[in-house]
Design a protein around this motif. Structure first.
Motif, PDB file in Angstrom:
ATOM      1  N   ILE A 209       0.553  26.752 -14.274  1.00 19.44           N
ATOM      2  CA  ILE A 209       1.647  25.933 -14.390  1.00 19.44           C
ATOM      3  C   ILE A 209       2.000  25.487 -12.744  1.00 19.44           C
ATOM      4  N   ILE A 210       1.570  26.432 -12.078  1.00 27.43           N
ATOM      5  CA  ILE A 210       1.781  25.855 -10.482  1.00 27.43           C
ATOM      6  C   ILE A 210       0.943  24.859 -10.030  1.00 27.43           C
ATOM      7  N   ALA A 211      -0.331  25.027 -10.454  1.00 33.11           N
ATOM      8  CA  ALA A 211      -1.471  24.403  -9.767  1.00 33.11           C
ATOM      9  C   ALA A 211      -1.260  22.686 -10.352  1.00 33.11           C
ATOM     10  N   VAL A 212      -1.216  22.623 -11.548  1.00 37.97           N
ATOM     11  CA  VAL A 212      -1.384  21.177 -12.219  1.00 37.97           C
ATOM     12  C   VAL A 212      -0.146  20.273 -11.373  1.00 37.97           C
ATOM     13  N   PRO A 213       1.197  20.465 -11.144  1.00 39.84           N
ATOM     14  CA  PRO A 213       2.132  19.570 -10.449  1.00 39.84           C
ATOM     15  C   PRO A 213       1.729  19.458  -9.243  1.00 39.84           C
ATOM     16  N   ALA A 214       1.378  20.765  -8.470  1.00 39.77           N
ATOM     17  CA  ALA A 214       1.042  20.759  -7.385  1.00 39.77           C
ATOM     18  C   ALA A 214      -0.244  19.354  -6.871  1.00 39.77           C
ATOM     19  N   LEU A 215      -1.040  19.705  -7.725  1.00 40.83           N
ATOM     20  CA  LEU A 215      -2.243  18.523  -7.471  1.00 40.83           C
ATOM     21  C   LEU A 215      -1.764  17.191  -7.677  1.00 40.83           C
ATOM     22  N   LEU A 216      -0.872  17.083  -8.913  1.00 38.59           N
ATOM     23  CA  LEU A 216      -0.244  15.718  -9.289  1.00 38.59           C
ATOM     24  C   LEU A 216       0.561  15.400  -7.892  1.00 38.59           C
ATOM     25  N   PHE A 217       1.282  16.123  -7.617  1.00 34.15           N
ATOM     26  CA  PHE A 217       2.232  15.556  -6.305  1.00 34.15           C
ATOM     27  C   PHE A 217       1.038  15.444  -5.016  1.00 34.15           C
ATOM     28  N   PHE A 218       0.335  15.886  -4.820  1.00 28.78           N
ATOM     29  CA  PHE A 218      -0.597  15.877  -3.615  1.00 28.78           C
ATOM     30  C   PHE A 218      -1.301  14.437  -3.910  1.00 28.78           C
ATOM     31  N   THR A 219      -1.767  14.185  -4.992  1.00 29.35           N
ATOM     32  CA  THR A 219      -2.340  12.963  -5.194  1.00 29.35           C
ATOM     33  C   THR A 219      -1.505  11.713  -5.030  1.00 29.35           C
ATOM     34  N   TYR A 220      -0.414  11.904  -5.449  1.00 26.10           N
ATOM     35  CA  TYR A 220       0.843  10.885  -5.586  1.00 26.10           C
ATOM     36  C   TYR A 220       1.005  10.517  -3.836  1.00 26.10           C
ATOM     37  N   PHE A 221       1.468  11.620  -3.298  1.00 25.45           N
ATOM     38  CA  PHE A 221       1.743  11.456  -1.931  1.00 25.45           C
ATOM     39  C   PHE A 221       0.712  10.943  -0.740  1.00 25.45           C
ATOM     40  N   LYS A 222      -0.444  11.520  -1.281  1.00 25.45           N
ATOM     41  CA  LYS A 222      -1.603  11.176  -0.460  1.00 25.45           C
ATOM     42  C   LYS A 222      -2.048   9.474  -0.281  1.00 25.45           C
ATOM     43  N   ASN A 223      -1.824   9.004  -1.943  1.00 28.10           N
ATOM     44  CA  ASN A 223      -2.038   7.569  -2.137  1.00 28.10           C
ATOM     45  C   ASN A 223      -0.915   6.866  -1.516  1.00 28.10           C
ATOM     46  N   LEU A 224       0.407   7.401  -1.592  1.00 24.71           N
ATOM     47  CA  LEU A 224       1.485   6.613  -1.250  1.00 24.71           C
ATOM     48  C   LEU A 224       1.660   6.294   0.116  1.00 24.71           C
ATOM     49  N   ALA A 225       1.255   7.797   1.193  1.00 24.88           N
ATOM     50  CA  ALA A 225       1.196   7.814   2.419  1.00 24.88           C
ATOM     51  C   ALA A 225       0.105   6.705   3.043  1.00 24.88           C
ATOM     52  N   THR A 226      -1.066   6.647   2.461  1.00 24.85           N
ATOM     53  CA  THR A 226      -2.016   5.939   2.633  1.00 24.85           C
ATOM     54  C   THR A 226      -1.813   4.354   2.781  1.00 24.85           C
ATOM     55  N   ARG A 227      -1.210   4.139   1.499  1.00 21.28           N
ATOM     56  CA  ARG A 227      -0.646   2.885   1.564  1.00 21.28           C
ATOM     57  C   ARG A 227       0.355   2.092   2.360  1.00 21.28           C
ATOM     58  N   ILE A 228       1.382   2.996   2.627  1.00 21.37           N
ATOM     59  CA  ILE A 228       2.422   2.824   3.559  1.00 21.37           C
ATOM     60  C   ILE A 228       1.854   2.753   4.992  1.00 21.37           C
ATOM     61  N   LEU A 229       0.933   3.674   5.545  1.00 20.23           N
ATOM     62  CA  LEU A 229       0.551   3.606   6.838  1.00 20.23           C
ATOM     63  C   LEU A 229      -0.331   2.389   6.931  1.00 20.23           C
ATOM     64  N   LEU A 230      -0.997   1.856   6.006  1.00 22.26           N
ATOM     65  CA  LEU A 230      -1.708   0.555   6.213  1.00 22.26           C
ATOM     66  C   LEU A 230      -0.682  -0.480   6.322  1.00 22.26           C
ATOM     67  N   GLU A 231       0.229  -0.562   5.701  1.00 19.66           N
ATOM     68  CA  GLU A 231       1.286  -1.410   5.820  1.00 19.66           C
ATOM     69  C   GLU A 231       1.957  -1.456   7.191  1.00 19.66           C
ATOM     70  N   THR A 232       2.151  -0.099   7.737  1.00 19.88           N
ATOM     71  CA  THR A 232       2.677  -0.106   8.941  1.00 19.88           C
ATOM     72  C   THR A 232       1.682  -0.823  10.128  1.00 19.88           C
ATOM     73  N   GLU A 233       0.481  -0.548  10.005  1.00 19.59           N
ATOM     74  CA  GLU A 233      -0.342  -1.286  10.831  1.00 19.59           C
ATOM     75  C   GLU A 233      -0.245  -2.666  10.687  1.00 19.59           C
ATOM     76  N   VAL A 234      -0.377  -3.303   9.679  1.00 18.63           N
ATOM     77  CA  VAL A 234      -0.300  -4.518   9.341  1.00 18.63           C
ATOM     78  C   VAL A 234       1.098  -5.121   9.895  1.00 18.63           C
ATOM     79  N   THR A 235       2.078  -4.611  10.031  1.00 19.92           N
ATOM     80  CA  THR A 235       3.569  -4.645  10.480  1.00 19.92           C
ATOM     81  C   THR A 235       3.433  -4.915  11.959  1.00 19.92           C
ATOM     82  N   VAL A 236       2.715  -3.742  12.526  1.00 20.68           N
ATOM     83  CA  VAL A 236       2.739  -3.643  13.893  1.00 20.68           C
ATOM     84  C   VAL A 236       1.770  -4.937  14.577  1.00 20.68           C
ATOM     85  N   LEU A 237       0.850  -5.276  13.788  1.00 21.79           N
ATOM     86  CA  LEU A 237      -0.274  -6.337  14.221  1.00 21.79           C
ATOM     87  C   LEU A 237       0.611  -7.702  14.302  1.00 21.79           C
ATOM     88  N   ASP A 238       1.336  -7.686  13.116  1.00 21.29           N
ATOM     89  CA  ASP A 238       2.270  -9.072  12.870  1.00 21.29           C
ATOM     90  C   ASP A 238       3.365  -9.096  14.193  1.00 21.29           C
TER      91      ASP A 238
END
Length: 251
Positions: A209-238
């Protein structure tokens, strides 16, 4: 964190810890909170006749608390407006368009964060040429990504530790159950075995019960952080592309 957030966190932790027992009660499993004749009390489940079992439950409770805390932290930290503040983008853009590098640096210093750190790495290498600036931006983005993912990865650790603690509790419970059969005879032996196994399996149930939401949150935040940081790099280069134009015009 405010008092309201702390209260919400405590309520959410309590709900998570008790969720498995509530589901079991709705499914018809007898999980009384007080000892009854031939029944299983909550203390029997938590203690299980062994201090090791109690320590495992404390570990599960602690893991669930940390998981909820990290999930709330992720929602507060991994956000676009947190990692790419509009005020910093606007301030730096206006300053660079006017050729005022000092104001752009001051804007970054006044608003610390991932975007400001990446911009500062670009400004610090401006005298070495635009290619060096691009490399500095890429390296700084990787560094900020690593710093952010270190926090997110703790959710993955919780998702791996919880089921292992649950399995450990089940194994120790099974060992105690079979050891206790030596003192039982006749029909009481089968009843004792079934009751002991049922009690032991609770740790695995709660661990999942603890592990399932923990892994779901991990996957969600990992993908979201990767996307935002890539957008951050593009913003800086612009933002810093005007520096390349200024360098060309100056040659």
């Amino acid at each position: 964190m405010t008092k309201n957030n702390r209260g919400f966190l405590n309520v959410l932790c309590l709900g998570l810890l008790c969720g498995g027992m509530v589901l079991a009660q709705e499914a018809g499993v007898d999980v009384p909170t007080e000892a009854a004749s031939g029944g299983t009390s909550l203390w029997d489940i938590l203690y299980g006749g062994s201090i090791v079992n109690l320590l495992i439950w404390i570990g599960l409770f602690g893991t669930s608390f940390v998981m909820v805390w990290l999930a709330i932290d992720g929602f507060l930290i991994v956000k676009k407006d947190k990692l790419i503040p509009a005020g910093v983008v606007t301030g730096v853009r206006e300053a660079l368009s006017q050729g005022d590098l000092g104001t752009a640096i001051a804007t970054c210093d006044a608003n610390p964060g991932a975007l400001s750190n990446i911009l500062r790495s670009a400004f610090d290498n401006i005298n070495d040429g635009y290619e060096v600036v691009q490399q500095a931006v890429s390296s700084s983005t990787d560094l900020e990504s690593e710093k952010l993912m270190q926090r997110v990865n703790y959710l993955n650790i919780c998702g791996q530790i919880a089921p292992m603690l649950g399995l450990m509790g089940t194994v120790t419970g099974m060992v105690a159950a079979f050891a206790g059969l030596a003192s039982a005879t006749g029909a009481a032996k089968a009843k004792l075995l079934a009751q002991s196994i049922s009690t032991a399996l609770w740790t695995t149930c709660v661990g999942l019960i603890i592990a399932v939401p923990a892994l779901l949150f991990f996957t969600y935040f990992k993908n979201l952080a990767t996307r935002i940081l890539l957008e951050t790099e593009v913003t800086v280069l612009d933002l810093i592309k005007v520096l390349r134009n200024a360098e060309v015009e100056g040659e």
